[in-house]
Write a protein that holds these residues in place. Structure first.
Motif, PDB file in Angstrom:
ATOM      1  N   ASP A 136       0.709  -1.278  -0.368  1.00  0.00           N
ATOM      2  CA  ASP A 136      -0.253  -0.241   0.048  1.00  0.00           C
ATOM      3  C   ASP A 136       0.467   1.352  -0.799  1.00  0.00           C
ATOM      4  O   ASP A 136       1.884   1.161  -0.913  1.00  0.00           O
ATOM      5  N   SER A 137       0.713   2.334   1.045  1.00  0.00           N
ATOM      6  CA  SER A 137       0.877   3.524   0.598  1.00  0.00           C
ATOM      7  C   SER A 137       2.240   3.877   1.154  1.00  0.00           C
ATOM      8  O   SER A 137       3.014   3.488   0.449  1.00  0.00           O
ATOM      9  N   HIS A 139       3.103   7.390   8.763  1.00  0.00           N
ATOM     10  CA  HIS A 139       2.146   7.258   8.553  1.00  0.00           C
ATOM     11  C   HIS A 139       0.872   6.090   9.600  1.00  0.00           C
ATOM     12  O   HIS A 139       2.266   5.870  10.302  1.00  0.00           O
ATOM     13  N   TYR A 170       3.934   5.320  -2.394  1.00  0.00           N
ATOM     14  CA  TYR A 170       4.385   6.109  -1.876  1.00  0.00           C
ATOM     15  C   TYR A 170       5.904   6.976  -0.790  1.00  0.00           C
ATOM     16  O   TYR A 170       6.449   7.488  -1.656  1.00  0.00           O
TER      17      TYR A 170
END
Length: 161
Positions: free
Chosen positions: A48-49, A121, A53
Motif C-alpha cells: 500500500d502507501s 504514517h 508513496y
C-alpha cells in the motif's frame, strides 16, 4: 475533503482536526480517508502507501539532496515513540549535505548509520479515531470500510455543543 490517506501523515491528528473544525461552517462536512489497523502490529510487509508513496519519496529526496543510491538505504519500520510506521533514509557513511537556497548556505553533517525520516504514517483503530474526533470538536456522521477493513472513509461535521 482530505483524501488519499494523507490524514495519517500528521503526527498530531487532533490538532489537524481542530484546524479543520475551526475552518468549517455549521453546514460543512469533513470527508477523509485513511488506512485502518494497529501501527504496532505492522507485520513488516511492504505494501500500500508504505510501498508506492515511499519509494517515490525516497527517490525524490535522494535526487534533491544529491545522495547517491550506493551511499544510503531505505529502512521501513515501526516507530514506538510516535506509534507510526516510518520510512527512513539511512546513511552508509558520514555525509555532508550542502543546502543553498535564497542566499542561505548551510552544510549539515550526518554520521554513518544515522537515519532521516522521509515518510511517516499513522493507521487508525476506530475507537481511537472516534475519541480524537470528539476531543477535536467534530461529530462523526458516517464511516465505511472496504471489504478487507484496511481502509476507511469518514464523514464528520462540527459538533453541536
Amino acid at each position: 475533503m482530505h483524501l488519499g490517506v494523507t490524514i495519517g501523515n500528521h503526527q498530531n491528528r487532533e490538532e489537524v482536526f481542530k484546524n479543520f473544525r475551526d475552518s468549517m461552517g455549521k453546514n460543512d462536512f469533513l470527508v477523509f480517508t485513511n488506512e485502518t489497523g494497529s501501527n504496532s502490529k505492522w507485520d513488516g510487509i511492504v505494501r500500500d502507501s508504505c510501498k508506492y508513496y515511499v519509494e517515490e519519496v525516497y527517490g525524490w529526496v535522494k535526487k534533491k539532496i544529491e545522495i547517491k543510491s550506493e551511499d544510503c538505504e531505505l529502512v521501513r519500520k515501526y516507530d514506538l515513540k510516535t506509534d507510526s510506521i516510518v520510512a527512513n533514509l539511512k546513511l552508509r557513511h558520514n555525509y555532508t549535505i550542502n543546502f543553498s537556497q535564497m542566499g542561505i548556505e548551510k552544510n549539515i553533517e550526518i554520521s554513518k548509520g544515522e537515519e532521516i525520516t522521509i515518510w511517516r504514517h499513522h493507521k487508525y483503530e476506530i475507537p481511537k479515531l472516534l475519541l480524537e474526533l470528539e476531543r477535536s470538536g467534530l461529530q462523526l456522521i458516517h464511516y465505511t470500510a472496504n471489504k478487507y477493513k484496511s481502509y476507511i472513509m469518514v464523514i464528520c461535521k462540527v459538533a453541536s455543543n
